[in-house]
Design an enzyme around this catalytic site. Sequence first.
Site, short mmCIF file in Angstrom:
data_model
loop_
_atom_site.label_atom_id
_atom_site.label_comp_id
_atom_site.label_asym_id
_atom_site.label_seq_id
_atom_site.Cartn_x
_atom_site.Cartn_y
_atom_site.Cartn_z
N GLU A 1 0.88 -1.26 0.08
CA GLU A 1 -0.11 0.06 -0.09
C GLU A 1 1.08 1.15 0.11
O GLU A 1 0.52 2.40 -0.50
CB GLU A 1 -1.00 -0.03 1.08
CG GLU A 1 -2.17 0.84 1.21
CD GLU A 1 -3.20 0.63 2.18
OE1 GLU A 1 -4.34 -0.08 1.98
OE2 GLU A 1 -3.02 1.01 3.26
N HIS B 1 6.70 -26.55 1.13
CA HIS B 1 6.02 -27.54 0.47
C HIS B 1 4.67 -26.90 -0.41
O HIS B 1 3.77 -27.65 -0.60
CB HIS B 1 5.08 -28.45 1.76
CG HIS B 1 6.09 -29.29 2.29
ND1 HIS B 1 6.60 -30.35 1.82
CD2 HIS B 1 6.85 -29.02 3.51
CE1 HIS B 1 7.51 -30.83 2.67
NE2 HIS B 1 7.57 -29.97 3.80
O1 F6P Z 1 -8.87 0.99 2.31
C1 F6P Z 1 -7.39 1.12 2.75
C2 F6P Z 1 -7.60 1.64 4.10
O2 F6P Z 1 -8.11 3.24 4.04
C3 F6P Z 1 -6.10 1.31 4.73
O3 F6P Z 1 -5.21 2.42 4.30
C4 F6P Z 1 -6.54 1.20 6.38
O4 F6P Z 1 -5.92 0.78 6.75
C5 F6P Z 1 -8.08 0.74 6.11
O5 F6P Z 1 -8.56 1.14 4.87
C6 F6P Z 1 -8.98 0.91 7.11
O6 F6P Z 1 -9.24 2.12 7.30
P1 F6P Z 1 -9.94 2.68 8.76
O7 F6P Z 1 -8.88 2.33 9.61
O8 F6P Z 1 -10.28 4.10 8.52
O9 F6P Z 1 -11.32 1.81 8.72
#
Ligand code: F6P
Length: 553
Positions: free
Chosen positions: A358, A389
């Site tokens: 990411e 494996h």
């Molecule tokens: O969709 C990606 C993201 O924004 C991540 O970067 C983040 O860790 C996750 O979603 C969860 O986001 P939140 O903590 O705001 O629910």
Amino acid sequence: MTDTTAAIARRLADLAAFARTAREDGTGRATIRPLFAADPGRFARMSNRVGPLLLDRSKTSLDDAAMAALLGMAAATDVAGQARAMAAGEAVNSTEGRAVLHIALRAPRDAGFRVGAEDASAEVADTLDAMRAFCAAVHDGTLRGATGKRFTNVLNIGIGGSDLGPFMAVRALWTEASPMRPYFIANVDGHAWLAATNRLDPETTLVLVASKTFTTAETMQNANKAREWIAGAVGEAGVGAHFAALSTNLSATAAFGIVPARVFGFRDWVGGRFSLWSAIGLSIALTCGWDAFTGMLDGARALDEHALSAPDAENLPLLLALVEVWHVNALGYPARAVLPYDARLGRLPAHLQQVEMESLGKRVGRDGVLVPYATGPVVFGEPGTNAQHSFMQLLHQGTTPVPADIILVAAPEHGDAASHRMLLANGLAQAEALLVGRDLDQVRAEMVAAGLDAAEVARLAPHRVFPGDRPSVAILLDRLNPYTLGMMIALYEYKVFYLGALWGVNAFDQYGVELGKVLASQLLPEVTTGAKAGGHDGSTAGLIAEIRGAWSG
Ligand code: F6P
């Protein structure tokens, strides 16, 4: 000031050109075996230790000239200056205009981290105090469920960084002697929900809604289900006793009905994938114990102190980042495997997939220019010996080398020395096999010695050759405990930071997750009703029709 994409592209092109030149001994720059043959002290020269964590990069094709080129690149990029800018609270997350200060989460109250006028260190310390008091009250039974029963289970509802980091840490640190039992629900999937809640008594379950934004669709769907599930058992009036929220969005947590005393906050200078050190780590503290959580913070702080002060040539995360630049940009390897030889680190590959992919899955430089070089590789992994494996075949004999991180823990926390020695032998064997390989002459000789006839030898020998010279780095922990886990996670976080600097990309945004979210919300009504609102591609439209056909059939 960060470099332009064009300047970085020139540097990386020079590195790639250098990698194409032969060494003085005539070997190519992807070979590793000659380096060991020429230098009996290679392991000692190419391994570095910070306390209980050792990094060995000797099983790579880096020689002195390549290291000098890479360190020259680090100096030209001023990675140390960029790290100082991050620690000074500058808006190094340039696209979102935010500071990046997860390092403040593991520093003491008087550490002096600031974001503008805000005393970030004091803010962190206040939250930690509140978390500690909450943990103590849950553990000693002062805080109980609505029907008076003690909480024995923690259900963490979150996704991405609000799940992967805490889940990884709990998997590593939790034992049967730990204070509470952990459960995690991330996916918006009724099967996952049932699998977790079928084993849970709502009366003894504390639900943590973990979401930085408190708007993530999957998390809010599961949080609403959890509220109904708890209400069904203890009544609507008792719901609040069973919930806490971990978030930056205090108005949304209030709207959900969680009282301020049960909201543990953090700020927008903590990225989701770096948030396990923040209030998002409350599931770790509750289930593994407060000392486990703060032990992780201590380990990460030790790595912070190292990474922010060590000279480039001794800076472990920078060295790890330079190995990656060598593999990705000089040698063109597009993937990397993470192989922890410890079942407790079973979720480490999943956590690192988010932290690395990411952060570094970017194709546009900080200056908005499309980068003409490769950036973040595909990261995948599985604990050894399972990986052996499964996919290790490709690492040994596939067409493209895939560098591996082999993670070893010298001493286990159990008494089964025989199993542990076998586990370590396997980890060492995989790295050695990747390095030394087995050539055609060896294969033939072994087959002849085993009594195979000439035709069989000729037929099978090519299939049994291992090319060797395939790289790995080893991370060796003396033991796996909160401190060393914290160190290792922080090691990878800094590696990501340095790679962002070296590649000139912003490692702290994640715009690439947005389009799918938008389309999912557009598609939901169409999946639900069949109404054709969007001009979808033929495949998507066809699949919606098939799904709805299966439902009605
Ligand atoms: O969709 C990606 C993201 O924004 C991540 O970067 C983040 O860790 C996750 O979603 C969860 O986001 P939140 O903590 O705001 O629910």
